[in-house]
Design a protein around this motif. Sequence first.
Motif, PDB file in Angstrom:
ATOM      1  N   GLN A 290      12.783   7.396   6.754  1.00  0.00           N
ATOM      2  CA  GLN A 290      12.314   5.969   7.349  1.00  0.00           C
ATOM      3  C   GLN A 290      11.040   5.691   7.245  1.00  0.00           C
ATOM      4  OE1 GLN A 290      14.193   5.488  11.094  1.00  0.00           O
ATOM      5  NE2 GLN A 290      16.373   5.469  10.382  1.00  0.00           N
ATOM      6  N   GLN A 291      10.288   6.825   7.725  1.00  0.00           N
ATOM      7  CA  GLN A 291       8.744   6.709   7.419  1.00  0.00           C
ATOM      8  C   GLN A 291       8.177   6.433   6.019  1.00  0.00           C
ATOM      9  OE1 GLN A 291       6.656  10.031   9.538  1.00  0.00           O
ATOM     10  NE2 GLN A 291       8.116   9.587  11.433  1.00  0.00           N
ATOM     11  N   ARG A 292       8.985   7.128   5.196  1.00  0.00           N
ATOM     12  CA  ARG A 292       8.575   7.053   3.850  1.00  0.00           C
ATOM     13  C   ARG A 292       8.870   5.758   3.414  1.00  0.00           C
ATOM     14  NH1 ARG A 292      11.641  10.514  -0.528  1.00  0.00           N
ATOM     15  NH2 ARG A 292      13.006   8.705   0.277  1.00  0.00           N
ATOM     16  N   VAL A 293       9.922   5.345   3.789  1.00  0.00           N
ATOM     17  CA  VAL A 293      10.152   3.736   3.275  1.00  0.00           C
ATOM     18  C   VAL A 293       9.365   2.710   3.899  1.00  0.00           C
ATOM     19  CG1 VAL A 293      12.037   2.013   3.427  1.00  0.00           C
ATOM     20  CG2 VAL A 293      12.804   4.633   2.969  1.00  0.00           C
ATOM     21  N   ARG A 294       8.932   2.943   4.949  1.00  0.00           N
ATOM     22  CA  ARG A 294       7.946   2.113   5.575  1.00  0.00           C
ATOM     23  C   ARG A 294       6.496   2.033   4.958  1.00  0.00           C
ATOM     24  NH1 ARG A 294       8.908   3.373  10.426  1.00  0.00           N
ATOM     25  NH2 ARG A 294       7.330   4.871  10.642  1.00  0.00           N
ATOM     26  N   VAL A 295       6.066   3.285   4.659  1.00  0.00           N
ATOM     27  CA  VAL A 295       4.520   3.455   4.013  1.00  0.00           C
ATOM     28  C   VAL A 295       4.797   3.241   2.552  1.00  0.00           C
ATOM     29  CG1 VAL A 295       3.192   5.468   3.211  1.00  0.00           C
ATOM     30  CG2 VAL A 295       3.881   5.654   5.244  1.00  0.00           C
ATOM     31  N   GLU A 296       6.057   3.187   2.157  1.00  0.00           N
ATOM     32  CA  GLU A 296       6.139   2.630   0.538  1.00  0.00           C
ATOM     33  C   GLU A 296       6.207   0.985   0.585  1.00  0.00           C
ATOM     34  OE1 GLU A 296       9.839   4.279  -0.978  1.00  0.00           O
ATOM     35  OE2 GLU A 296       8.788   5.995  -1.611  1.00  0.00           O
ATOM     36  N   ARG A 297       6.351   0.547   1.529  1.00  0.00           N
ATOM     37  CA  ARG A 297       6.776  -0.992   1.902  1.00  0.00           C
ATOM     38  C   ARG A 297       5.099  -1.366   1.875  1.00  0.00           C
ATOM     39  NH1 ARG A 297      10.141  -1.294   5.494  1.00  0.00           N
ATOM     40  NH2 ARG A 297       8.617  -1.897   7.294  1.00  0.00           N
ATOM     41  N   GLN A 298       4.444  -0.866   2.717  1.00  0.00           N
ATOM     42  CA  GLN A 298       3.033  -1.308   3.261  1.00  0.00           C
ATOM     43  C   GLN A 298       2.099  -0.957   2.088  1.00  0.00           C
ATOM     44  OE1 GLN A 298       1.673   0.961   6.604  1.00  0.00           O
ATOM     45  NE2 GLN A 298       3.177  -0.057   8.040  1.00  0.00           N
ATOM     46  N   LEU A 299       2.451   0.064   1.230  1.00  0.00           N
ATOM     47  CA  LEU A 299       1.768   0.377  -0.224  1.00  0.00           C
ATOM     48  C   LEU A 299       1.952  -0.937  -0.924  1.00  0.00           C
ATOM     49  CD1 LEU A 299      -0.444   2.267  -1.510  1.00  0.00           C
ATOM     50  CD2 LEU A 299       1.607   3.532  -2.243  1.00  0.00           C
ATOM     51  N   SER A 300       3.438  -1.237  -1.144  1.00  0.00           N
ATOM     52  CA  SER A 300       3.654  -2.138  -1.964  1.00  0.00           C
ATOM     53  C   SER A 300       3.029  -3.603  -1.804  1.00  0.00           C
ATOM     54  CB  SER A 300       5.057  -2.384  -2.166  1.00  0.00           C
ATOM     55  OG  SER A 300       5.516  -3.335  -2.977  1.00  0.00           O
ATOM     56  N   GLU A 301       2.917  -3.900  -0.562  1.00  0.00           N
ATOM     57  CA  GLU A 301       2.498  -5.216   0.128  1.00  0.00           C
ATOM     58  C   GLU A 301       0.668  -5.314  -0.131  1.00  0.00           C
ATOM     59  OE1 GLU A 301       3.650  -5.338   4.097  1.00  0.00           O
ATOM     60  OE2 GLU A 301       5.726  -5.837   3.621  1.00  0.00           O
ATOM     61  N   LEU A 302       0.148  -4.067   0.013  1.00  0.00           N
ATOM     62  CA  LEU A 302      -1.249  -4.106  -0.031  1.00  0.00           C
ATOM     63  C   LEU A 302      -1.846  -4.011  -1.341  1.00  0.00           C
ATOM     64  CD1 LEU A 302      -2.194  -1.846   3.343  1.00  0.00           C
ATOM     65  CD2 LEU A 302      -2.639  -4.192   3.002  1.00  0.00           C
ATOM     66  N   SER A 303      -0.869  -3.410  -2.317  1.00  0.00           N
ATOM     67  CA  SER A 303      -1.324  -3.481  -3.841  1.00  0.00           C
ATOM     68  C   SER A 303      -1.824  -4.674  -4.350  1.00  0.00           C
ATOM     69  CB  SER A 303      -0.257  -2.683  -4.460  1.00  0.00           C
ATOM     70  OG  SER A 303       0.906  -3.174  -4.551  1.00  0.00           O
ATOM     71  N   ALA A 304      -1.204  -5.921  -3.510  1.00  0.00           N
ATOM     72  CA  ALA A 304      -1.221  -7.100  -4.258  1.00  0.00           C
ATOM     73  C   ALA A 304      -2.708  -7.621  -3.712  1.00  0.00           C
ATOM     74  CB  ALA A 304      -0.542  -8.146  -3.683  1.00  0.00           C
ATOM     75  N   THR A 305      -3.390  -7.106  -2.697  1.00  0.00           N
ATOM     76  CA  THR A 305      -4.651  -7.664  -2.247  1.00  0.00           C
ATOM     77  C   THR A 305      -5.707  -6.678  -2.613  1.00  0.00           C
ATOM     78  OG1 THR A 305      -4.110  -7.077   0.080  1.00  0.00           O
ATOM     79  CG2 THR A 305      -3.645  -9.274  -0.714  1.00  0.00           C
ATOM     80  N   LEU A 306      -5.431  -5.347  -2.483  1.00  0.00           N
ATOM     81  CA  LEU A 306      -6.397  -4.222  -2.310  1.00  0.00           C
ATOM     82  C   LEU A 306      -6.281  -3.423  -3.778  1.00  0.00           C
ATOM     83  CD1 LEU A 306      -5.984  -3.023   1.202  1.00  0.00           C
ATOM     84  CD2 LEU A 306      -7.586  -4.433   0.251  1.00  0.00           C
ATOM     85  N   LEU A 307      -7.465  -3.119  -4.217  1.00  0.00           N
ATOM     86  CA  LEU A 307      -7.498  -2.173  -5.532  1.00  0.00           C
ATOM     87  C   LEU A 307      -7.145  -0.902  -5.097  1.00  0.00           C
ATOM     88  CD1 LEU A 307     -11.064  -3.461  -6.767  1.00  0.00           C
ATOM     89  CD2 LEU A 307      -8.651  -3.915  -7.463  1.00  0.00           C
ATOM     90  N   PRO A 308      -6.835   0.029  -5.992  1.00  0.00           N
ATOM     91  CA  PRO A 308      -6.339   1.190  -5.672  1.00  0.00           C
ATOM     92  C   PRO A 308      -7.170   2.380  -5.314  1.00  0.00           C
ATOM     93  CG  PRO A 308      -5.424   0.544  -7.960  1.00  0.00           C
ATOM     94  CD  PRO A 308      -6.283  -0.620  -7.613  1.00  0.00           C
TER      95      PRO A 308
END
Length: 704
Positions: A290-308
Amino acid sequence: MTTASTDDIDLGAVWRSLRRAMPKLILLSLVTGGATYALLSQFPPRYTSEAQIQVVAPKGENDRSIDSVASRLDKEAINTHLRSLLSPDLALQIIAQEKLDQNPEFNSALQPPSKLDRIMSAFEIGRRAEESEQDRVLKAFFKRLEVYSPKESRVIAISFTSADPKLAADVANRIAETYRTLLATRALNENDEVQNAMQPKIDKLVKEVAGAEAEVEHFRAQANIFKGGPNNTGLNQQQLGDINSELTKAQGARSEADARAQSVREMVRAGNAEALPDVQRSPLIQNLVQQRVRVERQLSELSATLLPAHPRMRQLRADLEGLQRQIKSEVGKIVEGIEKSASIAASREASVRQSLETAKKQVIGTGDSEVQLRQLEAVAKSKRAELERLQARFEANRMSADSRAVPVEAQIVSMARPTSVPSFPKPLPYAFLVGMAAFLFGIAIVVTKALFTAARTPAADRPAVGRGAVAANTPTAQVFARDASRVHVVTSVSDLAIHLAAHPQDIGGFRALMTGASEPIDAGGEAIDLVKAMADAGADVILIDWSPEGAGIAERMGIDPRAGLNELLQGTATFEDVVTRIPASGAHFIPAGTAVLDRDALLDPDQLNLTLDALDTAYDQIVVVARHDVARALFEAILGRFDAGIIVSEPRRRSFAPDQAGSFLGFEVADIELFRLERSKSNQLARERLARVGGRGGIEARAS
């Protein structure tokens, strides 16, 4: 079948013979009766006294006892008491009590020998010396004793006869009293032999069973072979069974663990370790996922506004890698646990299998002891079974003996009393019976002799009593004229009847076939006269009309049309239906019956012979009459099974050829009597006149 007419027996002659012999018979009766009276009067009188007893249940017994006794008082039980009253042991007691061995009436050695004894001793020397005194007295005792039970009664009568009336009563009463006492004490002193025979066997078996069972337990303890459990089996066998069951469970667990481990390995190789059921059931792994799924969702959301390269992005990727490593580590632990479980199951199975091998060695090591123990147990078991069987028999026999031990007693119904009327001899009644028997026996002899004398008297020597009878004054010295051809030539029916009826009556069924010398000659009239004359002469005779075409002789005798021989041979009628009596005669007659189109159907040899054989057993004489042609066919069909052949011919002329020797109806024959009955010339002239005037009514002139 009918008997000869009573007119053939001269009853008057029999009565005259009896009347002539009557004085002698009366004298014979008086003499035999007087001799009997005189002989019986010489015997000394004997007196008979009778006592009566009844075997019953004793008073005061319970219902079961009464029913038991009643069931034993059937016919067989009464007969048993009768035999007991006639036992030699009881007789010897009575003889000793009454001192009968000292009485000359019972001990013939104490009385002088009679004339009869002296005569007997002359032929049987030393017989009296060979017979002991006890046997002699017993024989005389039982000769005078009679024990019986009246029909439909339980009373037993004891009758004793003696020259002394008082002694006769005393002996009868003594027997009744002695048997009553013996019967009363028998149940108290009865000792069952079966019980006595079984008791020592039971006592011996009790000791043997105890010893055998003790030896079994001692050997089991010595061989360390113990039993227990619900089935009472040996401990080694129980242990072996338990280990075998444990091995089966271990094998199942190991197989299940191997299957899980193999499945885990395949899923790990395929990268689907997280899909394992054990992984999905782990709360820790589920939380990390569940934690991994939450981190992956945050990573996916921030990848739209932040650079790698953004620090937040680098932080989230570092967290995601940490979670994946942690999940992989936990999955590895679960997989390793499954592998260890499979290894543990295999080790458990190996341990249980080793224990099983050890238990097997122990069982094999105690095999000889087990065999010996089973043998000892079998011996003990068989002895125990034998003991139980004997004990069951003993108990059943004891119960049966208890039911038989119900006492019975003999009640004296009536005492014997001395009588003044002797029972033997009774001269007057016996003399009357013997005299009457001699009188009746004499009458029988006289009547039998008169009947035999009348039977031997020829019919020609007795008065004529009916149609066709031979007159008393008829000359019989020259009855037949026999020529060289062995054919008897007779000139009258009466002479022919005398010859045929002279055959012995015990041979039975003397068959004669009567026919004309040619087809036109009808022998029916002569046949009717012949059987009438034979019946008047005392023969039991029957006339058979053989006429397949149905044109028989019944009408001329005045017999109404009816079923006859043709129906009998075809099976449509019985002897009772076809046999009738010739009017005014004692002869019987079987008419021809209805015409048969197929004549050959009647010529069945088996059926013809069967019919004639049946008549042989019923009649002394059988006369078959037929026309020439059908007679020849009948004679040929049954192969000439006749005792006599009779040819009726017209008066001979000078040119007439003589009879052929041994020939009948054109066949050569042997052992058959042949007769030629010649009609007289006057008879022939009468026939011709009747034929001319149309006298065709079946009237036949008979030979005179």
